[in-house]
Design a protein around this motif. Structure first.
Motif, PDB file in Angstrom:
ATOM      1  N   LEU A  58      15.807  23.751 -34.814  1.00  0.00           N
ATOM      2  CA  LEU A  58      16.869  23.460 -35.685  1.00  0.00           C
ATOM      3  C   LEU A  58      16.923  22.429 -36.385  1.00  0.00           C
ATOM      4  N   VAL A  59      17.405  22.510 -37.852  1.00  0.00           N
ATOM      5  CA  VAL A  59      17.585  21.461 -38.582  1.00  0.00           C
ATOM      6  C   VAL A  59      18.937  21.488 -38.842  1.00  0.00           C
ATOM      7  N   ASP A  60      20.022  20.501 -38.370  1.00  0.00           N
ATOM      8  CA  ASP A  60      21.435  20.696 -38.884  1.00  0.00           C
ATOM      9  C   ASP A  60      22.086  19.460 -39.196  1.00  0.00           C
ATOM     10  N   THR A  61      21.152  18.575 -39.268  1.00  0.00           N
ATOM     11  CA  THR A  61      21.877  17.051 -39.857  1.00  0.00           C
ATOM     12  C   THR A  61      20.561  16.384 -40.698  1.00  0.00           C
ATOM     13  N   GLU A  62      20.956  15.327 -41.531  1.00  0.00           N
ATOM     14  CA  GLU A  62      19.990  14.810 -42.063  1.00  0.00           C
ATOM     15  C   GLU A  62      18.916  14.002 -41.383  1.00  0.00           C
ATOM     16  N   ALA A  63      19.615  13.390 -40.375  1.00  0.00           N
ATOM     17  CA  ALA A  63      18.693  12.724 -39.401  1.00  0.00           C
ATOM     18  C   ALA A  63      17.609  13.766 -38.885  1.00  0.00           C
ATOM     19  N   GLU A  64      18.089  14.871 -38.497  1.00  0.00           N
ATOM     20  CA  GLU A  64      17.129  15.869 -38.044  1.00  0.00           C
ATOM     21  C   GLU A  64      16.077  16.435 -39.141  1.00  0.00           C
ATOM     22  N   GLY A  65      16.643  16.407 -40.339  1.00  0.00           N
ATOM     23  CA  GLY A  65      15.739  16.876 -41.529  1.00  0.00           C
ATOM     24  C   GLY A  65      14.576  15.658 -41.861  1.00  0.00           C
ATOM     25  N   ARG A  66      14.898  14.691 -41.536  1.00  0.00           N
ATOM     26  CA  ARG A  66      13.794  13.497 -41.601  1.00  0.00           C
ATOM     27  C   ARG A  66      12.707  13.524 -40.460  1.00  0.00           C
ATOM     28  N   ALA A  67      13.451  13.995 -39.275  1.00  0.00           N
ATOM     29  CA  ALA A  67      12.505  14.110 -38.060  1.00  0.00           C
ATOM     30  C   ALA A  67      11.554  15.222 -38.385  1.00  0.00           C
ATOM     31  N   ALA A  68      12.071  16.249 -38.848  1.00  0.00           N
ATOM     32  CA  ALA A  68      11.131  17.488 -38.984  1.00  0.00           C
ATOM     33  C   ALA A  68      10.353  17.295 -40.099  1.00  0.00           C
ATOM     34  N   GLY A  69      10.795  16.727 -41.320  1.00  0.00           N
ATOM     35  CA  GLY A  69       9.411  16.322 -42.206  1.00  0.00           C
ATOM     36  C   GLY A  69       8.388  15.522 -41.451  1.00  0.00           C
ATOM     37  N   GLU A  70       8.563  14.525 -40.738  1.00  0.00           N
ATOM     38  CA  GLU A  70       7.535  13.587 -40.278  1.00  0.00           C
ATOM     39  C   GLU A  70       6.759  14.652 -39.239  1.00  0.00           C
ATOM     40  N   TRP A  71       7.433  15.351 -38.549  1.00  0.00           N
ATOM     41  CA  TRP A  71       6.594  16.257 -37.512  1.00  0.00           C
ATOM     42  C   TRP A  71       5.799  17.448 -38.122  1.00  0.00           C
TER      43      TRP A  71
END
Length: 500
Positions: A58-71
């Motif tokens: 789940l991506v539900d914040t901008e911080a999580e979005g950045r982590a997902a992009g790196e992953w």
């Protein structure tokens, strides 16, 4: 049949997947977060039929979005699917794709065809409002210069989650079938650039002298398609030939007898006769050497042409090419004659997609049936043959030197597509795509492959449009109507395309 087992496996696409939502919802609506993740895991499982899937969650914040992009970058993905599970701010989605530059597809797949209007709660509605944030996400992508596609439809579950207040079993509904066909096509298409980037194309000999449409710059091909071109010499193949054993010749002969019908003399053409025992033995010996060459140089495809001086050993060697190259093409190593590297790329694209890819050019027009016969006097893709191909002994190869055994065959009757990879005046690769129907019309008995194809326009109208696109005169023929699939390949590879 073991003869059709690929020599080298196709690389599966590596696909990123994540589900989006709004962090503020989770405490407000118990069970919503888990429900959306269940949808995401369902998609992961279904997508796994076509590629290697990396589900972030789940991506539900901008911080999580950045982590997902790196992953996703760590996973070296070829595409990223954003599953729009419910409303989510675009500020959470954009960082994923600013960090991971893989092509983006937004999945707006509603769980149910219709909500339960009488009983639906806000939490229930939020599980069905995946379309809500897609305009916002589209706007953010456009303003950030991020290319994207959107697939709309139904999720396609074959059950209804316990939490749901409506029927979510939509597997058989057309909106789900259409959506999943598009998803499948994107994942299959993504396997093409991945496989090409890891491919080695052999270039044996040279390009047929004077065929200006086929000349290409190896650096340009590698820059735009990602493949490596390994330049080979006839002496490399001759070295392999010297190592062929009698047992290997017998094994090739057994394969040939399993896959082909051996012809009698042609009733029409005096140069097309029953292959002699000597011709068959020689073709099988050369075929064994050709497979050794492929394995020695770890090839994924081969482009070749060599005429040899009259009466020379190399003239005799190239005279035995066609049977072995047909066997290799059937096993996932497309072989394109006359040194046509661009058509070898087209054939490999078709092969990666599992649609065949037989070497073709215009043979003749049948104005009574309104078909165009497409084929060639070279190798044929046995896996898409209408019945057993025929082997004929050729007293000469027209326009070329030497004698040997050639293949006479046609592609399966039914839907077909042609893929032409050509080159513009600016040095850009370009795909020309067509769809038609392979008919059961007659073909000539001259030792050439020929398939009568009825295109959607009259032959004259079709050829006018085709020739106006400045094609290479060869193309690859695939089974099935594959235009949408080929278009996706072109988009992922950044190659121009036109569909006639």
């Amino acid at each position: 049949m073991t003869i059709l087992q690929p020599i080298k496996p196709i690389k599966k696409a590596r696909i990123g997947l994540y589900t989006i939502g709004l962090a503020a919802y989770w405490k407000q609506f118990p069970g919503l977060r888990e429900r959306l993740l269940e949808y995401g895991r369902f998609m992961q499982t279904k997508m796994s039929e076509y590629g290697e899937i990396f589900f972030y969650g789940l991506v539900d914040t901008e911080a999580e979005g950045r982590a997902a992009g790196e992953w996703f970058n760590e996973k070296n993905v070829d595409m990223v699917f954003c599953h729009s599970g419910t409303y989510c701010t675009s500020s959470a989605v954009l960082p994923v794709h600013q960090i991971c530059k893989a092509p983006a597809v937004v999945l707006n797949l509603q769980p149910a065809a219709r909500i339960n209007y009488e009983q639906t709660t806000t939490g229930e509605w939020l599980a069905h409002c995946g379309a809500c944030p897609v305009p916002e996400i589209s706007n953010a992508f456009a303003r950030a210069n991020i290319p994207f596609r959107v697939i709309n439809g139904l999720l396609g579950l074959d059950y209804t989650p316990q939490i749901s207040l409506t029927n979510e079993n939509t597997k058989e509904q057309q909106a789900a079938i259409r959506a999943w066909k598009s998803i499948e096509d994107w994942i299959r298409a993504a396997a093409v650039p991945r496989t090409l980037r890891h491919s080695r194309f052999g270039f044996l000999g040279n390009t047929y002298s004077g065929m200006l449409d086929m000349y290409s710059d190896f650096t340009m091909i590698q820059a735009q398609a990602g493949l490596h071109v390994e330049i080979l010499e006839m002496c490399d193949l001759d070295r392999m030939l010297r190592d062929v054993t009698e047992n290997e010749v017998r094994q090739k002969l057994a394969q040939v007898q399993e896959m082909f019908t051996i012809s009698e003399d042609s009733p029409a053409d005096p140069i097309a006769n029953r292959p002699t025992e000597e011709q068959m033995q020689w073709s099988c010996r050369v075929a064994a050497a050709q497979e050794k060459l492929v394995r020695e140089y770890d090839l994924d495809a081969l482009t070749y042409y060599y005429h040899g001086a009259p009466g020379s050993e190399y003239e005799k060697l190239q005279g035995g090419f066609i049977v072995g190259h047909s066997l290799l093409t059937a096993r996932g190593i497309p072989c394109a004659g006359e040194g046509d590297l661009k058509t070898a790329v087209a054939m490999k694209i078709c092969d990666i997609l599992g649609t065949g890819g037989s070497y073709s050019e215009i043979v003749v027009v049948d104005y009574e049936d309104e078909t165009i016969l497409l084929g060639h006097d070279g190798p044929f893709h046995i896996a898409i043959s209408e019945g057993k191909p025929v082997l004929r002994g050729m007293g000469l190869y027209h326009g070329k030197q030497g004698t040997g055994v050639s293949v006479e065959a046609k592609v399966k009757t039914g839907p077909v597509s042609t893929l032409n990879v050509t080159q513009t005046g600016e040095g850009k690769l370009k795909m020309i795509i067509s769809e038609g129907e392979s008919t059961n019309g007659p073909i000539m008995k001259i030792g050439n492959t020929q398939t009568p194809v009825k295109f959607r326009q009259h032959p004259d109208e079709y050829m006018e449009k085709w020739f106006q696109e400045s094609p290479t005169h060869h193309c690859a023929m695939a089974i099935g109507h594959q235009a949408k699939l080929f278009q996706k390949v072109a988009e992922l590879m950044g190659i121009l395309q036109v569909t006639l």
